[in-house]
Design an enzyme around this catalytic site. Structure first.
Site, PDB file in Angstrom:
ATOM      1  N   ASP A 221       0.852  -1.190   0.000  1.00 37.98           N
ATOM      2  CA  ASP A 221       0.000   0.000   0.000  1.00 37.98           C
ATOM      3  C   ASP A 221       0.894   1.249   0.000  1.00 37.98           C
ATOM      4  O   ASP A 221       1.980   1.201  -0.556  1.00 37.98           O
ATOM      5  CB  ASP A 221      -0.981  -0.059   1.179  1.00 37.98           C
ATOM      6  CG  ASP A 221      -2.253   0.719   0.893  1.00 37.98           C
ATOM      7  OD1 ASP A 221      -2.158   1.931   0.657  1.00 37.98           O
ATOM      8  OD2 ASP A 221      -3.357   0.135   0.891  1.00 37.98           O
ATOM      9  N   HIS A 244       2.190   2.109  -3.241  1.00 36.14           N
ATOM     10  CA  HIS A 244       1.290   3.123  -3.793  1.00 36.14           C
ATOM     11  C   HIS A 244       1.857   4.536  -3.702  1.00 36.14           C
ATOM     12  O   HIS A 244       1.146   5.508  -3.916  1.00 36.14           O
ATOM     13  CB  HIS A 244      -0.076   3.048  -3.120  1.00 36.14           C
ATOM     14  CG  HIS A 244      -0.823   1.782  -3.439  1.00 36.14           C
ATOM     15  ND1 HIS A 244      -2.072   1.506  -2.961  1.00 36.14           N
ATOM     16  CD2 HIS A 244      -0.478   0.715  -4.198  1.00 36.14           C
ATOM     17  CE1 HIS A 244      -2.473   0.319  -3.409  1.00 36.14           C
ATOM     18  NE2 HIS A 244      -1.518  -0.180  -4.155  1.00 36.14           N
TER      19      HIS A 244
END
Ligand SMILES: *[C@@H]1O[C@H](CO)[C@@H](O)[C@H](O)[C@H]1NC(C)=O
Ligand SMILES: *[C@@H]1O[C@H](CO)[C@@H](O)[C@H](O)[C@H]1NC(C)=O
Ligand SMILES: *[C@@H]1O[C@H](CO)[C@@H](O)[C@H](O)[C@H]1NC(C)=O
Ligand SMILES: *[C@@H]1O[C@H](CO)[C@@H](O)[C@H](O)[C@H]1NC(C)=O
Length: 399
Positions: A221, A244
């Site tokens: 993430d 991310h």
């Protein structure tokens, strides 16, 4: 005469300083002396908690030592207020979570520090949270999976250092800084699979004066996620990917929300990430804002969205009345950003129709897609582009 008087004064100061550092020598607490076992199978939770209690209750500065070896521990909360003015925890071993994710899965945190002051975690050791079995459960779309524990969390704490340790395979976030002031993170290594769910590297929330230096973050993430109420955050020499990217947001989760102010992100590298430098808010009402962000000197390698502001986040189009973000985004600067985008649109500013992004500045940006100029997309953004900006077209060009 005057000079020698000054010299004498300095000598006295030096003497007093070394005397105080001698008398406040660290008192040592080795977890092995409190029942912890470095064999990877005996539950050492109690040993760690007892070592903490002893260190915390010491009148001197204290030193908790975790020698090499593997230590199986469950959820542990280390709480203030401590008598000891400073606690240094040196971890040379590996702290291991139970293999069954159900043991930690429903606790919010695995290793949690609450209301402490002057705590440092250092050493060449690691936290191994054994996350993969929980990720597999989540990937099978089973509603029965617990959300998982954050590996290391500091809450309502001041003067914190985290240096050199490794966080491996967290169930949820690796490191979370929540309601803290004066936090220095340096030389940390974070590792989890690129497809592991919600494994943010470092999450900062409601905290002031946080610095993150020279760290490497490979995860599933956000590399670093920056939540509401973050003020004076400095990020430098951080390598991200997979993951991310560095993200301010998601904001506007709540109607009443504190702003994000004064954030510096410099000398960062993003490799094969979903985003590079992102600001993201839900498309719904909020008192939140983002003001004073400097993104400087970043290299993008094969990044899907190198530069992105998205104020229209609303998965499944649910719970976004009017679909307009109340978050005000202002004074955001991108300088010396270069490299490659893995999609045609390298710069995307998709701001709120009701609250356009203002004072956005691009300077010396060169992002390419398949060895050609990439594209930009702009909606509701006002600002200026200085010097070379490629792709251009979003903002008024100056010079
Ligand atoms: C912004 O934050 C930095 C630390 O990240 C600090 O040195 C600086 O003084 C802050 N600026 C303002 C205006 O508060
Ligand atoms: C960025 O960091 C790298 C590695 O620490 C260093 O070699 C380089 O000089 C830095 N670049 C700038 C512009 O500070
Ligand atoms: C920008 O946001 C609007 C509104 O949610 C959305 O429909 C559109 O697809 C977005 N554009 C891009 C390029 O992401
Ligand atoms: C932009 O970057 C590309 C790829 O690195 C390079 O070939 C090109 O010369 C750069 N453009 C400018 C104007 O510096």
């Amino acid at each position: 005469m005057k000079l020698s008087g000054l010299f004498h004064g300095i000598l006295v100061i030096v003497f007093v300083m070394s005397y105080t550092s001698l008398t406040s020598a660290l008192t040592n607490f080795n977890v092995l002396n409190f029942g912890a076992k470095p064999n990877g199978v005996t539950d050492s939770t109690d040993g760690f908690l007892k070592a903490w209690d002893a260190a915390c209750g010491s009148a001197d500065s204290s030193f908790i030592y975790v020698p090499k070896g593997r230590y199986l521990v469950g959820a542990m909360a280390f709480k203030g207020q401590c008598k000891s003015p400073q606690i240094i925890i040196r971890i040379d071993g590996t702290i291991v979570a139970p293999l069954d994710y159900g043991v930690l899965g429903k606790s919010e945190n695995w290793i949690s520090f609450q209301g402490v002051t002057g705590v440092s975690i250092t050493g060449a050791g690691a936290f191994d949270a054994k996350g993969p079995s929980l990720w597999t459960c989540k990937a099978s779309n089973s509603n029965s999976c617990p959300s998982g524990a954050t590996t290391l969390r500091f809450t309502n704490s001041n003067n914190i250092k985290i240096h050199g340790i490794t966080s491996l395979n967290s169930q949820m976030f690796h490191i979370a800084i929540n309601g803290c002031r004066n936090v220095h993170i340096q030389g940390v290594k974070i590792i989890a699979a690129g497809d592991s769910p919600n494994t943010d590297g470092i999450h900062v929330h409601l905290s002031t004066d946080v610095e993150i230096f020279s760290s490497s973050i490979k995860t599933g993430d956000d590399c670093i996620s920056i939540g509401p109420g973050t003020k004076n955050l400095w990020i430098e020499r951080v390598i991200c990917g997979p993951g991310h990217g560095i993200s301010i947001g998601s904001l506007a989760k709540d109607l009443k929300e504190e702003g994000v102010q004064n954030v510096t992100v410099m000398n960062t590298t993003f490799s094969n990430t979903q985003n590079g430098l992102r600001i993201k808010s839900w498309a719904r009402p909020s008192t939140g804002f983002v003001e004073g962000v400097r993104f400087t000197d970043s290299v993008m390698r094969n990044v899907q969205n190198p530069i992105v502001i998205d104020q229209n986040y609303c998965p499944h189009n649910e719970n976004c009345p009017g679909q307009i973000s109340g978050v005000k985004i202002k004074d955001i600067t991108y300088t010396d950003i270069r490299g490659t985008s893995s999609t045609p649109v390298a710069i995307k500013f998709n701001c709120s129709a009701e609250n356009p992004c203002t004072e956005v500045k691009l300077q010396n940006v060169n992002l390419t897609y398949l060895n050609k100029a990439a594209q930009s997309f702009c909606s509701n953004v006002v600002g200026k582009a200085f010097d070379l900006v490629q792709p251009n077209g979003c903002l008024e060009s100056i010079g």
